[in-house]
Structure formats: C-alpha cells, structure tokens
Write a protein that holds these residues in place. Structure first.
Motif, PDB file in Angstrom:
ATOM      1  N   ALA A 328       0.833  -1.192   0.000  1.00 41.40           N
ATOM      2  CA  ALA A 328       0.000   0.000   0.000  1.00 41.40           C
ATOM      3  C   ALA A 328       0.875   1.251   0.000  1.00 41.40           C
ATOM      4  N   ARG A 329       0.457   2.270  -0.731  1.00 38.37           N
ATOM      5  CA  ARG A 329       1.255   3.493  -0.812  1.00 38.37           C
ATOM      6  C   ARG A 329       1.132   4.339   0.445  1.00 38.37           C
ATOM      7  N   ILE A 330       0.024   4.180   1.168  1.00 43.15           N
ATOM      8  CA  ILE A 330      -0.219   4.998   2.357  1.00 43.15           C
ATOM      9  C   ILE A 330      -0.434   4.074   3.552  1.00 43.15           C
ATOM     10  N   MET A 331       0.248   4.393   4.661  1.00 43.07           N
ATOM     11  CA  MET A 331       0.068   3.665   5.914  1.00 43.07           C
ATOM     12  C   MET A 331      -0.403   4.652   6.977  1.00 43.07           C
ATOM     13  N   ARG A 483      -2.631  11.491  -0.153  1.00 42.68           N
ATOM     14  CA  ARG A 483      -2.972  10.817  -1.408  1.00 42.68           C
ATOM     15  C   ARG A 483      -2.269  11.466  -2.584  1.00 42.68           C
ATOM     16  N   GLN A 484      -2.212  12.807  -2.590  1.00 40.71           N
ATOM     17  CA  GLN A 484      -1.531  13.513  -3.696  1.00 40.71           C
ATOM     18  C   GLN A 484      -0.034  13.193  -3.709  1.00 40.71           C
ATOM     19  N   LEU A 485       0.579  13.179  -2.518  1.00 44.43           N
ATOM     20  CA  LEU A 485       2.003  12.886  -2.453  1.00 44.43           C
ATOM     21  C   LEU A 485       2.305  11.437  -2.818  1.00 44.43           C
ATOM     22  N   ALA A 486       1.410  10.522  -2.419  1.00 43.97           N
ATOM     23  CA  ALA A 486       1.646   9.122  -2.751  1.00 43.97           C
ATOM     24  C   ALA A 486       1.540   8.860  -4.243  1.00 43.97           C
ATOM     25  N   GLU A 487       0.664   9.608  -4.909  1.00 46.28           N
ATOM     26  CA  GLU A 487       0.499   9.444  -6.353  1.00 46.28           C
ATOM     27  C   GLU A 487       1.611  10.119  -7.149  1.00 46.28           C
ATOM     28  N   ALA A 488       2.268  11.104  -6.529  1.00 41.73           N
ATOM     29  CA  ALA A 488       3.339  11.796  -7.224  1.00 41.73           C
ATOM     30  C   ALA A 488       4.665  11.066  -7.019  1.00 41.73           C
TER      31      ALA A 488
END
Length: 492
Positions: A328-331, A483-488
């Motif tokens: 997962a990109r976010i924890m 979410r924005q940082l994880a997608e970038a």
C-alpha cells in the motif's frame, strides 16, 4: 377378566390425571390397564381390547370384568410432595411412564405410602425420572441460544433446541420472565412455544427449524473472540467439560465448533506451554544479579499473539495486528486498539474508526487501499464500573511494540506514513516529537514521507479552542494531501 382396557393419554399430565381418576373410581388395578399415548395406539387393538377415550363410555360397555377391589368412595387425596413428584416424572419421555405413575397412585390410594420414598422400588424410579427432568430443564435454560429473526416481524427472536424430555413448557416460563415483552419462538422436534410479549402459545406439533430463518448475529463474532481468549489450555479438564456441557449440546452453541480445535491444541502441547508459563510466574527467592545478566537479549517472538515484551497482553483480549494490502502506498498509524478493536481483533472499527472512515471519504481514499495499524498492539485500559476506559500507553509499551511496527513498515514499504496523534508520531520517528510542530511540516523517514494529524478519537472529545468539525477537517485535509504525495514521484 374378559379383556384388557387401553387408556389413551392426551395432553400430558392433566390428561393422564383425568384417566387415572376414572380408573381408580372404577377400581381397575394396574395389571388390568394398558396405557398409551393418544397418537401411538396399536392398529389391532380394536379387535382385542376396549379402547377408552374421554369422555368415558357407559360402564356397561366396558369389556373388563368387575374388579375385585371396591370402588373408592372417598376422593383421591395425595400429599403436595407426592403430587410434585408425579408431575415431574410425567415429563420423563418414556412409554412406561403412565403405567408407572398409575401403579404408584394405586398403591398410595390403597394405603401404601412407601411408594413416595426413594427407598421403594417404584419410588426410586419416580425420583430418578424427576431428577432427569429437572436436569433437562436446567440444560434447556442454559443452552438455548436465540437469534434475531431475518426480515423483522413477530416473533423477534428464534431458537431451536432438542430437549431430552418434555420440558418445553416449563422452560418457556423461565424465558417469558427473563425476556419481558420481547417476542420469541422456541422450536423442538416435539412441539414449539411462542411468546408474543403478553401470553404463551404452546403447540404439540413438531416444529420445522427452517420455517423461521434467523439473521446473522452481530454480537456472535465478539463472543467467539472473547470465548477463545479466556480459554486456558493449562487448566483444561476434558472429563469435567463433557460432564457439565455434554457433547450433544455443542451443535446448538455458537462456540461449539471451536471447542474440538481448542481441545486438540491443548493435547498437542498448548497445555504444557501454559503450565510452564504459570510455573515461571511463581514467586521465588530473590537473587542479586546485574541487570544485563538477569535480562539477556531475547529473539522476537515469531507471532504477535506470543509477544510478552510488556504487560499489556495480560489484560487484553487479543493482539490487534495491522490490516491492509501489501505494498500500500499509504500507511495510517494510530495509537493503540480501543475496546471494540480489542474484542474484534481489527483496527479502527469503533467510534474513532467511524470518524476516520468519514475523513477517508472526504479525502477520496478507499479504506481497502490503505494499510491501517497502531503503534501499540494491545489495548491498555482501566476499569470504570462495568466499562473499560482507554489509557494512554507509556513509552515502555511503545518501545516494546516498536519491532512490530518496524516490521510492518519494512514489509509494506509505504510511500507516505500518516501518524494519527502524538504517540503514533513518536513511535514512527523513534524520537521525541511534538505533534503541533509536525501538523503542517512533513518529514522524511528513510524512503517514506511522514505526515502528522490528530487522532480521530480527538474529534470525539475535543473542547476549547478547536471544534470537532475543525479536527475532522484537518484529518481529511492531511489524508487528501497524503494521497496527492503518494500518487506523485517523491524527490530523491
């Protein structure tokens, strides 16, 4: 005597009593009467014996010779204890019960009071039958499990049970007193009981358990988790278990399918492990020793349930591991499980979890795409009456669980870690850190970016300068930015 008279009993003890009084009035001895249930009459009886139903036929139609004993002129009077004994024995499910009851009543009426004693042959059988009936009633009260009816309506709760004797009516009175105005239905292979909240309706027809489907019980998973947590293999006594809770009742209990597996685990070695732990906790003579030698480094337990690095496991139901997709990109890291999380074994499902779910929706993040965990894996609480109130874990407990958190971070490899609250922030950064200094200032931790916001439970109790809406909004904004940082693509 020219024939044998059959007396058919309908309606249990009241029906037998009416037939027995008629037989006593006619002076028929026990060996001149055959007793049967009204729904179990022999097909060939009509050609050989006289069948006697209520109301009684005229005396001149009886195919029985005049009895030798005189017809009693006085009414039949028995003691209160003997009457109670007969009533209990009448509930014993046997084809010989009515004949035995009539023989005992005949002996009493003819002056033989020893029939009420447990030392008498017939009296001993009556007492044994009454004891079995009382035990069957106790078992029914103990092992009936109600479930809510699917689709609502009346009755509200349903239960299926298979008693060993005819104790449905007696046990139904107990449930009517305990459950108040809630309507319920109990079905058995020999009849059913319906309580509409005001009156009892009994049916002698066999019930169909599929006629009234029940819905899934939301409390059942919590009860199963609690039942497993209190099981102590070191104190298992299989003989006592089967004696107090016979195997035939297991199929009707929610925890029934768990019992064979727990017994097998105890046989396979869990009993010895539990006994060894108890022996290790026994007090002994203190021996002065250096701290380093007394507490050498130990390897990390292989599973979270075996962790004993701090004392929180003693009073928690179970350890609550993280959950979410691997990679997962976010924890999201919280402080510790709450009361409901401790019972269910899943993170963020209580009131704070509802606040977090709302923030995830506002941030356009699906819960199943993020990894949820806590800095401390066991619930720390203090008792307030009957409630378990949350207590903030200390630094020692946070450090004891640090290895588990590091293992999750290394395994998931998130691009963004969101620390929910000050305890989670200190656990993630592995140093002292003030939450206010990091609310809007992300920092790097290895290859991951660490962001901080309030814990969702803070929105439920905040007072003073901030409002619950402001706290919830900050959580949602932080998640949206994560979410924005994880997608970038993060800079080197």
């Amino acid at each position: 005597m020219t024939g044998m008279r059959i007396l058919a009993v309908a309606g249990g003890y009241p029906g037998w009593r009416a037939q027995a009084l008629r037989a006593l009035a006619a002076g028929w001895p026990p060996d001149a009467v055959t007793w049967t249930e009204s729904d179990a009459l022999p097909a060939s009886a009509a050609g050989q014996m006289t069948l006697d139903y209520a109301p009684a036929p005229p005396a001149q139609t009886c195919a029985v010779a005049e009895p030798a004993a005189p017809v009693p002129a006085a009414p039949v009077r028995i003691s209160r204890d003997f009457a109670a004994l007969l009533q209990h024995a009448a509930l014993y499910r046997s084809t010989q019960r009515w004949a035995l009851l009539y023989r005992a009543l005949w002996r009493w009426q003819n002056g033989d009071r020893s029939v009420a004693s447990a030392a008498d042959h017939d009296g001993a059988r009556l007492h044994a039958m009454a004891k079995a009936v009382r035990r069957a009633r106790h078992d029914m009260i103990a092992y009936v499990r109600f479930q809510q009816r699917a689709g609502g309506g009346m009755p509200e709760y349903l239960a299926w049970y298979e008693p060993g004797h005819d104790v449905l009516a007696s046990a139904a009175e107990h449930f009517a007193r305990r459950m108040g105005k809630s309507s319920w239905w109990i079905g058995t292979p020999h009849g059913s009981a319906l309580w509409d909240g005001q009156a009892m309706h009994l049916s002698g027809l066999p019930a169909d358990p599929a006629a009234m489907p029940a819905t899934a019980d939301q409390v059942e998973p919590l009860w199963l988790a609690y039942y497993q947590s209190i099981f102590n293999p070191a104190r298992l006594n299989e003989a006592a278990l089967v004696q107090h809770m016979p195997v035939r009742f297991w199929k009707g209990l929610p925890e029934g399918p768990l019992i064979p597996a727990m017994i097998a685990q105890a046989r396979a070695g869990a009993r010895r492990v539990g006994q060894a732990a108890a022996v290790g906790e026994m007090p002994g003579k203190p021996v002065p020793m250096e701290a380093g030698r007394a507490q050498p480094p130990r390897a990390l337990p292989s599973t979270l349930d075996q962790c004993r690095r701090c004392e929180l496991w003693r009073h928690a139901t179970q350890a609550v591991p993280g959950c979410g997709p691997q990679g997962a990109r976010i924890m999201l890291v919280g402080e510790q499980p709450g009361d409901q999380e401790d019972l269910a074994g899943q993170p963020f499902i209580g009131p704070a979890g509802q606040v977090l779910d709302d923030a995830l929706r506002r941030a356009e993040l699906a819960r199943e795409t993020v990894y949820l965990t806590n800095a401390v894996k066991h619930f720390k609480w203090v008792a307030r009456g009957k409630r378990r109130m949350h207590k903030t874990p200390g630094q020692r407990e946070v450090e004891a669980c640090a290895a588990w958190l590091e293992e999750e971070i290394a395994r998931v490899k998130p691009r963004v870690i969101v620390a929910l609250g000050a305890t989670a922030l200190r656990a993630v950064l592995r140093r002292a850190a003030a939450l206010q200094d990091h609310l809007d200032a992300p920092v790097l931790r290895g290859d991951a970016l660490v962001m901080a916001t309030y814990h969702p439970s803070y929105a439920l109790r905040v007072q003073g300068v901030r409002t619950p809406a402001q706290v919830a909004a900050h959580i949602a904004e932080t998640l949206a930015r994560a979410r924005q940082l994880a997608e970038a693509t993060l800079p080197a």
